[in-house]
Design a protein around this motif. Structure first.
Motif, mmCIF file in Angstrom:
data_model
loop_
_atom_site.group_PDB
_atom_site.id
_atom_site.type_symbol
_atom_site.label_atom_id
_atom_site.label_comp_id
_atom_site.label_asym_id
_atom_site.label_seq_id
_atom_site.Cartn_x
_atom_site.Cartn_y
_atom_site.Cartn_z
ATOM 1 N N TYR A 100 20.849 60.070 7.081
ATOM 2 C CA TYR A 100 22.251 59.930 6.664
ATOM 3 C C TYR A 100 23.152 59.634 7.861
ATOM 4 O O TYR A 100 24.056 58.810 7.787
ATOM 5 C CB TYR A 100 22.745 61.205 5.969
ATOM 6 C CG TYR A 100 22.209 61.422 4.564
ATOM 7 C CD1 TYR A 100 21.867 60.352 3.745
ATOM 8 C CD2 TYR A 100 22.070 62.716 4.043
ATOM 9 C CE1 TYR A 100 21.387 60.557 2.461
ATOM 10 C CE2 TYR A 100 21.587 62.926 2.754
ATOM 11 C CZ TYR A 100 21.251 61.844 1.967
ATOM 12 O OH TYR A 100 20.784 62.050 0.700
ATOM 13 N N LYS A 103 22.777 55.989 8.929
ATOM 14 C CA LYS A 103 23.469 55.068 8.021
ATOM 15 C C LYS A 103 24.984 55.132 8.224
ATOM 16 O O LYS A 103 25.655 54.100 8.285
ATOM 17 C CB LYS A 103 23.194 55.464 6.563
ATOM 18 C CG LYS A 103 21.769 55.328 6.080
ATOM 19 C CD LYS A 103 21.792 55.644 4.580
ATOM 20 C CE LYS A 103 20.462 55.893 3.954
ATOM 21 N NZ LYS A 103 20.536 55.890 2.485
ATOM 22 N N ALA A 104 25.509 56.356 8.315
ATOM 23 C CA ALA A 104 26.969 56.518 8.407
ATOM 24 C C ALA A 104 27.492 55.939 9.723
ATOM 25 O O ALA A 104 28.519 55.237 9.734
ATOM 26 C CB ALA A 104 27.343 57.992 8.278
ATOM 27 N N ASN A 107 27.610 52.187 9.604
ATOM 28 C CA ASN A 107 28.780 51.699 8.847
ATOM 29 C C ASN A 107 30.071 51.842 9.640
ATOM 30 O O ASN A 107 30.936 50.959 9.612
ATOM 31 C CB ASN A 107 28.937 52.485 7.531
ATOM 32 C CG ASN A 107 27.915 52.069 6.493
ATOM 33 O OD1 ASN A 107 27.261 51.039 6.648
ATOM 34 N ND2 ASN A 107 27.758 52.864 5.457
ATOM 35 N N ARG A 146 21.419 54.490 -1.802
ATOM 36 C CA ARG A 146 22.605 53.768 -1.324
ATOM 37 C C ARG A 146 23.715 54.751 -0.957
ATOM 38 O O ARG A 146 24.898 54.492 -1.161
ATOM 39 C CB ARG A 146 23.074 52.742 -2.365
ATOM 40 C CG ARG A 146 23.646 53.340 -3.625
ATOM 41 C CD ARG A 146 23.920 52.305 -4.689
ATOM 42 N NE ARG A 146 24.932 51.324 -4.383
ATOM 43 C CZ ARG A 146 26.242 51.494 -4.525
ATOM 44 N NH1 ARG A 146 26.728 52.642 -4.935
ATOM 45 N NH2 ARG A 146 27.072 50.508 -4.258
ATOM 46 N N THR A 147 23.323 55.869 -0.390
ATOM 47 C CA THR A 147 24.346 56.821 0.017
ATOM 48 C C THR A 147 23.981 57.489 1.328
ATOM 49 O O THR A 147 22.839 57.398 1.798
ATOM 50 C CB THR A 147 24.565 57.897 -1.075
ATOM 51 O OG1 THR A 147 25.732 58.657 -0.757
ATOM 52 C CG2 THR A 147 23.386 58.845 -1.196
ATOM 53 N N CYS A 148 24.964 58.131 1.948
ATOM 54 C CA CYS A 148 24.701 59.039 3.063
ATOM 55 C C CYS A 148 25.642 60.216 2.851
ATOM 56 O O CYS A 148 26.858 60.073 2.947
ATOM 57 C CB CYS A 148 24.894 58.370 4.422
ATOM 58 S SG CYS A 148 26.259 57.228 4.556
ATOM 59 N N MET A 161 28.910 58.346 1.312
ATOM 60 C CA MET A 161 29.488 56.998 1.372
ATOM 61 C C MET A 161 28.596 56.176 0.462
ATOM 62 O O MET A 161 27.554 55.670 0.886
ATOM 63 C CB MET A 161 29.333 56.401 2.782
ATOM 64 C CG MET A 161 30.274 56.872 3.808
ATOM 65 S SD MET A 161 29.911 55.949 5.349
ATOM 66 C CE MET A 161 30.844 56.938 6.487
ATOM 67 N N SER A 166 25.302 51.154 2.584
ATOM 68 C CA SER A 166 24.684 52.387 3.092
ATOM 69 C C SER A 166 23.166 52.380 2.904
ATOM 70 O O SER A 166 22.523 53.417 2.995
ATOM 71 C CB SER A 166 25.284 53.616 2.398
ATOM 72 O OG SER A 166 26.647 53.734 2.693
#
Ligand SMILES: [Fe+2]
Length: 355
Positions: A100, A103-104, A107, A146-148, A161, A166
């Protein structure tokens, strides 16, 4: 704007024992510097030697005692920017928290403002820098999702997100990397896949693709956790794929996840163990899976602490309730629109008291 869901998949993945060795060839393609976020667990481990870091690359070891916070993402992002302007690839090597974070940060390197500005659905405006995910724990499905998920301490929320941006661009799924995971942690995290998928299959929001992926992931979890050794080489391979399918399915959850989020927010328990603590008292809502869950624990000789919530301050019970009941979508999925009359405050607190 179309009302049809346009689904993105992970564009590239390698799934093979020992495939972490392929990382050097993959990162060779990037002109700028690479930032590596690596779970601190691997700091003095052979895995570290497999990291093909070059002169300008940045390696950050991440302490996962706490789950990732928005403030940490902002801090890490500043550190990457201080290393130079041309970061062209972010690699995350670790469990869900480290993935996570990778990824964050990726972004936030290409989007203005702070991490907290992007907690929600489809708020990320620009694609992040190239993301490579290398999971070392199986179960959260964060490698495929598709999240973090990030905790915003000031606002008291835990929210991802959620965005196509993501998602990882490349995964390296190397089952050798889960060899050294402590047994309890392997079980608690692996059960996250089982629970996501069974909550989804028991819910009312359904979809053929999600159901198919969830069914396969559950079948693999059964093979793993009802076998003699959940951590055999073959089972670690299966678990890695179950986690990947579970992450791709990303179905709607039910009663377990909201109460588990309550435990994390009010008492700080990590997601995997919090889920298991909740499942351990939900025989009324998931009778079949409850029995199976107990069988799996017994088979793998895993135990759970008890008496954790029997005598808490009333204020804590209030917080447990309020931070669980806000998860309206999963609770509606499981219990219907009138979920508050079924899972009343009294009822929920009586459930928590059994943990
Ligand atoms: Fe989960």
């Amino acid at each position: 704007m179309t009302e049809f869901k346009n689904i993105k998949n992970i564009p590239k993945y390698i799934f093979e024992k020992g495939s972490i060795s392929s990382l050097s060839d993959i990162v060779k393609e990037f002109d700028g510097f690479v930032v590596y976020f690596i779970d601190k667990f691997f700091q003095d481990n052979d895995v570290k030697k497999k990291i093909p870091a070059r002169r300008n690359d940045l390696i950050q070891f991440i302490d996962t005692a706490d789950e990732p916070k928005t403030s940490l993402i902002d801090k890490l992002c500043d550190q990457v920017k201080a290393n130079g302007e041309n970061c062209t690839c972010v690699v995350g090597l670790g469990g869900g928290s480290v993935l996570y974070i990778a990824k964050a940060v990726s972004n936030m390197l290409t989007n203005k403002g702070k991490a907290e500005d992007y907690q929600g659905w489809d708020l990320v405006e620009n694609p992040g820098v190239y993301k490579i995910g290398i999971p070392t724990l199986s179960g959260t499905g964060s490698e495929a999702s598709r999240t973090c998920v990030l905790t915003n301490v000031e606002k008291g929320i835990k929210l991802g997100m959620n965005s196509d941006y993501s998602m990882f661009d490349q995964l390296i799924l190397d089952p050798d990397l889960t060899k050294t995971v402590p047994r309890d942690q392997y079980f608690y995290t692996g059960m996250d896949t089982y629970l996501h998928c069974m909550e989804s299959l028991n819910g009312s929001y359904r979809n053929v693709v999600i159901d198919a992926l969830s069914q396969k992931a559950i079948e693999l979890c059964r093979e793993v956790f009802l076998s003699d050794d959940m951590m055999s080489e073959a089972n670690r391979e299966k678990m890695m794929i179950a986690s990947y399918f579970g992450g791709c399915a990303a179905g709607n959850v039910g009663v377990v996840h909201p109460l588990s989020a309550g435990l994390s927010i009010a008492l700080g328990y990590h997601h995997g163990i919090a889920n298991c603590l909740v499942m351990n008292i939900l025989e009324e809502y998931y009778p079949y899976e409850y029995v199976e869950f107990k069988d799996m624990m017994e088979k793998q000789k895993v135990s759970l602490p008890t008496g954790l919530c029997s005598k808490l301050d009333q204020k804590i019970y209030e917080k447990l309730y309020s931070s669980s009941i806000i998860h309206e979508k999963p609770l509606t999925n499981a219990l219907g629109a009138e979920f508050k009359t079924i899972l009343t405050k009294e009822k929920m607190i009586s459930l928590f008291k059994r943990i």
